[in-house]
Design an enzyme around this catalytic site. Structure first.
Site, PDB file in Angstrom:
ATOM      1  N   TYR A 181      88.323  55.960  38.432  1.00  0.00           N
ATOM      2  CA  TYR A 181      88.724  57.336  38.174  1.00  0.00           C
ATOM      3  C   TYR A 181      89.694  57.407  37.000  1.00  0.00           C
ATOM      4  O   TYR A 181      89.518  58.210  36.073  1.00  0.00           O
ATOM      5  CB  TYR A 181      89.371  57.916  39.428  1.00  0.00           C
ATOM      6  N   LYS A 239      89.111  59.376  33.380  1.00  0.00           N
ATOM      7  CA  LYS A 239      89.974  60.464  32.924  1.00  0.00           C
ATOM      8  C   LYS A 239      90.720  60.085  31.646  1.00  0.00           C
ATOM      9  O   LYS A 239      90.980  60.943  30.792  1.00  0.00           O
ATOM     10  CB  LYS A 239      90.950  60.848  34.034  1.00  0.00           C
TER      11      LYS A 239
END
Length: 226
Positions: free
Chosen positions: A145, A149
């Site tokens: 993740y 990002k």
């Protein structure tokens, strides 16, 4: 109807709905995009919506081209699409990384590629993506993740360099934790006490999207809350 058009990707989610409502309240005609028809039924009357999965580049182009043909070239694109998964770096699998990259970075790239020609033709436009605090500050336990990002945050800076000379601003907002039903399901109350409401994040996004932030481009604006 107004002559200012905004497209909100991920409009079926809590943040996307809040952004769509806020932009309508500030005078935009809004078209929502989401892969879930059911979730978009929760949008208020008057917000048009189109169903499709923007993680597919051909679908992103089809959706944006349809908006431009039927409602006019978008002035604003807000991309709230995102996926989250826990997992440390040593346990990450190719599928984990691929999914995070496809949703969190890929959709942003494909949507920008789709909307930029329409904005370039009119000589102006504003694009806002949603990244997160782990993109800016390394966080253990969410490797795939955080990487995806971080890729999105870097993409925003690259797009700024490439599109600002053509009159298109690209910015991002970086929340830490948003107060959503899904987050409330698995996070303890003490963690949720620091969460920021979707409506508060929508206020920041509306600022970045609008004329008041005209000098701002290439920014990744923290919105961490308490």
């Amino acid at each position: 109807m107004t002559d200012r058009l905004a497209v909100v990707a991920g409009a079926g989610g809590p943040l996307g709905r809040a952004v769509a409502v806020k932009l309508v309240g500030t005078g935009y005609t809004v078209v929502g995009i989401d892969r879930s028809e059911e979730r978009m039924r929760q949008l208020p009357d008057g917000i048009r919506h189109l169903v499709g999965d923007p993680t597919d580049p051909s679908v992103s182009k089809t959706l944006i081209d349809r908006v431009a043909a039927e409602a006019g070239p978008p002035d604003v694109l807000v991309n709230t699409i995102g996926a989250f998964a826990l997992g440390d770096a040593l346990a990450a699998t190719p599928d984990d990384l691929r999914r995070m990259m496809d949703v969190n970075a890929g959709a942003a790239l494909w949507l920008t590629q789709a909307v930029a020609p329409h904005m370039r033709d009119r000589g102006s436009g504003s694009i806002v993506h949603v990244t997160s605090r782990p993109a800016l500050e390394p966080t253990a336990g969410m490797a795939a993740y955080g990487l995806s990002k971080a890729a999105l945050s870097q993409l925003v800076r690259i797009l700024d360099l490439e599109l600002r000379p053509r009159g298109i601003r690209v910015n991002a907002v970086a929340p830490q934790l948003i107060d959503t039903p899904k987050n409330r399901e698995f996070l303890p109350p003490e963690a949720m006490a620091r969460a920021v409401t979707p409506e508060a994040i929508a206020e920041v996004i509306a600022f970045l999207a609008g004329d008041a932030s005209a000098p701002v481009s290439g920014a990744v604006l923290p919105a961490y809350g308490a």
